[in-house]
Design a protein around this motif. Structure first.
Motif, mmCIF file in Angstrom:
data_model
loop_
_atom_site.group_PDB
_atom_site.id
_atom_site.type_symbol
_atom_site.label_atom_id
_atom_site.label_comp_id
_atom_site.label_asym_id
_atom_site.label_seq_id
_atom_site.Cartn_x
_atom_site.Cartn_y
_atom_site.Cartn_z
ATOM 1 N N GLY A 31 -24.714 -23.513 56.122
ATOM 2 C CA GLY A 31 -23.396 -23.654 56.746
ATOM 3 C C GLY A 31 -22.459 -24.558 55.966
ATOM 4 N N ALA A 32 -22.972 -25.260 54.966
ATOM 5 C CA ALA A 32 -22.112 -26.060 54.088
ATOM 6 C C ALA A 32 -21.668 -25.177 52.925
ATOM 7 C CB ALA A 32 -22.864 -27.267 53.564
ATOM 8 N N LYS A 33 -20.475 -25.467 52.370
ATOM 9 C CA LYS A 33 -19.969 -24.699 51.234
ATOM 10 C C LYS A 33 -19.783 -25.636 50.056
ATOM 11 C CE LYS A 33 -17.874 -21.105 53.889
ATOM 12 N NZ LYS A 33 -16.796 -20.675 54.694
ATOM 13 N N VAL A 34 -20.569 -25.397 49.006
ATOM 14 C CA VAL A 34 -20.494 -26.209 47.800
ATOM 15 C C VAL A 34 -20.144 -25.286 46.638
ATOM 16 C CG1 VAL A 34 -21.747 -27.763 46.270
ATOM 17 C CG2 VAL A 34 -22.220 -27.798 48.726
ATOM 18 N N HIS A 35 -19.061 -25.609 45.943
ATOM 19 C CA HIS A 35 -18.638 -24.794 44.807
ATOM 20 C C HIS A 35 -19.736 -24.814 43.743
ATOM 21 C CE1 HIS A 35 -16.309 -23.462 41.333
ATOM 22 N NE2 HIS A 35 -15.485 -22.917 42.224
ATOM 23 N N PRO A 36 -19.975 -23.674 43.074
ATOM 24 C CA PRO A 36 -21.033 -23.611 42.059
ATOM 25 C C PRO A 36 -20.875 -24.626 40.926
ATOM 26 C CG PRO A 36 -20.213 -21.405 42.547
ATOM 27 C CD PRO A 36 -19.334 -22.375 43.290
ATOM 28 N N SER A 37 -19.633 -25.059 40.628
ATOM 29 C CA SER A 37 -19.427 -26.018 39.532
ATOM 30 C C SER A 37 -19.605 -27.471 39.976
ATOM 31 C CB SER A 37 -18.036 -25.838 38.920
ATOM 32 O OG SER A 37 -17.038 -26.267 39.826
ATOM 33 N N ALA A 38 -19.731 -27.701 41.282
ATOM 34 C CA ALA A 38 -19.952 -29.062 41.781
ATOM 35 C C ALA A 38 -21.382 -29.493 41.468
ATOM 36 C CB ALA A 38 -19.706 -29.113 43.284
ATOM 37 N N ILE A 39 -21.580 -30.796 41.383
ATOM 38 C CA ILE A 39 -22.919 -31.350 41.167
ATOM 39 C C ILE A 39 -23.321 -32.120 42.421
ATOM 40 C CG2 ILE A 39 -24.284 -33.002 39.831
ATOM 41 C CD1 ILE A 39 -22.402 -32.352 37.456
ATOM 42 N N VAL A 40 -24.498 -31.797 42.951
ATOM 43 C CA VAL A 40 -25.082 -32.530 44.076
ATOM 44 C C VAL A 40 -26.438 -33.011 43.580
ATOM 45 C CG1 VAL A 40 -25.845 -32.426 46.476
ATOM 46 C CG2 VAL A 40 -23.866 -31.076 45.755
ATOM 47 N N GLU A 41 -26.529 -34.305 43.263
ATOM 48 C CA GLU A 41 -27.742 -34.838 42.648
ATOM 49 C C GLU A 41 -28.917 -34.875 43.624
ATOM 50 O OE1 GLU A 41 -27.378 -38.465 40.445
ATOM 51 O OE2 GLU A 41 -25.470 -37.858 39.559
ATOM 52 N N ALA A 42 -30.103 -34.887 43.071
ATOM 53 C CA ALA A 42 -31.332 -34.974 43.864
ATOM 54 C C ALA A 42 -31.275 -36.207 44.754
ATOM 55 C CB ALA A 42 -32.542 -35.045 42.944
ATOM 56 N N GLY A 43 -31.753 -36.074 45.978
ATOM 57 C CA GLY A 43 -31.743 -37.180 46.923
ATOM 58 C C GLY A 43 -30.496 -37.232 47.778
ATOM 59 N N ALA A 44 -29.498 -36.409 47.464
ATOM 60 C CA ALA A 44 -28.281 -36.347 48.277
ATOM 61 C C ALA A 44 -28.474 -35.321 49.387
ATOM 62 C CB ALA A 44 -27.086 -35.958 47.414
ATOM 63 N N TYR A 45 -27.859 -35.573 50.542
ATOM 64 C CA TYR A 45 -27.910 -34.654 51.681
ATOM 65 C C TYR A 45 -26.494 -34.247 52.050
ATOM 66 C CZ TYR A 45 -32.799 -35.681 52.570
ATOM 67 O OH TYR A 45 -34.152 -35.785 52.461
ATOM 68 N N VAL A 46 -26.272 -32.950 52.169
ATOM 69 C CA VAL A 46 -24.991 -32.386 52.567
ATOM 70 C C VAL A 46 -25.221 -31.627 53.863
ATOM 71 C CG1 VAL A 46 -23.151 -30.803 51.900
ATOM 72 C CG2 VAL A 46 -24.226 -32.251 50.164
ATOM 73 N N GLU A 47 -24.566 -32.056 54.929
ATOM 74 C CA GLU A 47 -24.792 -31.516 56.267
ATOM 75 C C GLU A 47 -23.973 -30.239 56.523
ATOM 76 O OE1 GLU A 47 -27.164 -32.665 58.053
ATOM 77 O OE2 GLU A 47 -27.516 -34.570 57.068
ATOM 78 N N PRO A 48 -24.275 -29.521 57.625
ATOM 79 C CA PRO A 48 -23.561 -28.282 57.952
ATOM 80 C C PRO A 48 -22.048 -28.497 58.094
ATOM 81 C CG PRO A 48 -25.493 -28.524 59.350
ATOM 82 C CD PRO A 48 -25.336 -29.811 58.600
ATOM 83 N N GLY A 49 -21.279 -27.519 57.650
ATOM 84 C CA GLY A 49 -19.825 -27.551 57.788
ATOM 85 C C GLY A 49 -19.097 -28.297 56.688
ATOM 86 N N VAL A 50 -19.820 -28.958 55.809
ATOM 87 C CA VAL A 50 -19.201 -29.701 54.709
ATOM 88 C C VAL A 50 -18.639 -28.720 53.686
ATOM 89 C CG1 VAL A 50 -19.709 -31.227 52.736
ATOM 90 C CG2 VAL A 50 -20.645 -31.748 54.995
ATOM 91 N N GLN A 51 -17.514 -29.120 53.055
ATOM 92 C CA GLN A 51 -16.938 -28.336 51.958
ATOM 93 C C GLN A 51 -16.812 -29.250 50.746
ATOM 94 O OE1 GLN A 51 -13.401 -26.074 52.964
ATOM 95 N NE2 GLN A 51 -13.957 -26.210 55.124
ATOM 96 N N ILE A 52 -17.401 -28.824 49.643
ATOM 97 C CA ILE A 52 -17.324 -29.584 48.394
ATOM 98 C C ILE A 52 -16.680 -28.682 47.356
ATOM 99 C CG2 ILE A 52 -18.613 -30.783 46.599
ATOM 100 C CD1 ILE A 52 -20.683 -31.529 48.712
ATOM 101 N N ALA A 53 -15.553 -29.150 46.802
ATOM 102 C CA ALA A 53 -14.727 -28.333 45.910
ATOM 103 C C ALA A 53 -15.231 -28.356 44.465
ATOM 104 C CB ALA A 53 -13.286 -28.831 45.966
ATOM 105 N N ALA A 54 -14.598 -27.544 43.653
ATOM 106 C CA ALA A 54 -14.942 -27.388 42.238
ATOM 107 C C ALA A 54 -14.878 -28.715 41.498
ATOM 108 C CB ALA A 54 -13.986 -26.398 41.581
ATOM 109 N N GLY A 55 -15.882 -28.956 40.664
ATOM 110 C CA GLY A 55 -15.897 -30.128 39.810
ATOM 111 C C GLY A 55 -16.272 -31.434 40.485
ATOM 112 N N ALA A 56 -16.500 -31.421 41.776
ATOM 113 C CA ALA A 56 -16.876 -32.654 42.478
ATOM 114 C C ALA A 56 -18.280 -33.078 42.064
ATOM 115 C CB ALA A 56 -16.805 -32.450 43.988
ATOM 116 N N HIS A 57 -18.550 -34.384 42.147
ATOM 117 C CA HIS A 57 -19.859 -34.924 41.769
ATOM 118 C C HIS A 57 -20.342 -35.820 42.910
ATOM 119 C CE1 HIS A 57 -22.532 -36.759 38.450
ATOM 120 N NE2 HIS A 57 -23.092 -36.926 39.623
#
Length: 135
Positions: A31-57
């Motif tokens: 249910g979260a939307k993370v752009h393919p170019s974004a980086i979500v490092e190991a150990g990070a948690y992204v909950e439902p409904g979150v939106q992370i845009a292009a290039g975000a780290h």
């Protein structure tokens, strides 16, 4: 090849499925939307409904709560906490262990230092050096 997801029980006893993000292997809830170019490092948690845009780290150990929005090219340093329905503007930088409260807003290009706390509902804008601007 190991499985690409993890099931975790939340505080209400509901099972949530998190998949490992391709860039960084952080856990992203269904249910979260993370752009393919974004980086979500190991150990990070992204909950439902979150939106992370292009290039975000999103750094190691970051927790991004439900319905938060992380703008393009924003940087969230390790162990920060982004509260529910908070918004981080484009190119904003959030420091290590910084807490951003529920429904808080950080303006685009802002620089929030390490170990800071932004209160629930607070609106913050800074210059390039991290000095807060008048509301």
């Amino acid at each position: 090849m190991g499985k690409n997801y993890v099931d975790i029980e939340n505080d209400r006893g509901e099972m949530l499925r998190y998949r490992k993000h391709v860039n960084g292997r952080g856990l992203v809830a269904h249910g979260a939307k993370v752009h393919p170019s974004a980086i979500v490092e190991a150990g990070a948690y992204v909950e439902p409904g979150v939106q992370i845009a292009a290039g975000a780290h999103v750094g190691r150990g970051v927790w991004v709560e439900s319905d938060a929005v992380i703008g393009p090219d924003a940087e969230i340093a390790p162990h920060a906490h982004i509260g529910p329905r908070a918004a981080i503007g484009p190119r904003a930088k959030i420091g290590v262990r910084t807490q951003v409260g529920s429904e808080a807003r950080v303006a685009g290009g802002s620089l929030i230092g390490d170990d800071e706390t932004i209160a629930d509902g607070e609106r913050v804008a800074t210059d390039r050096r991290g000095l807060r601007l008048a509301a």
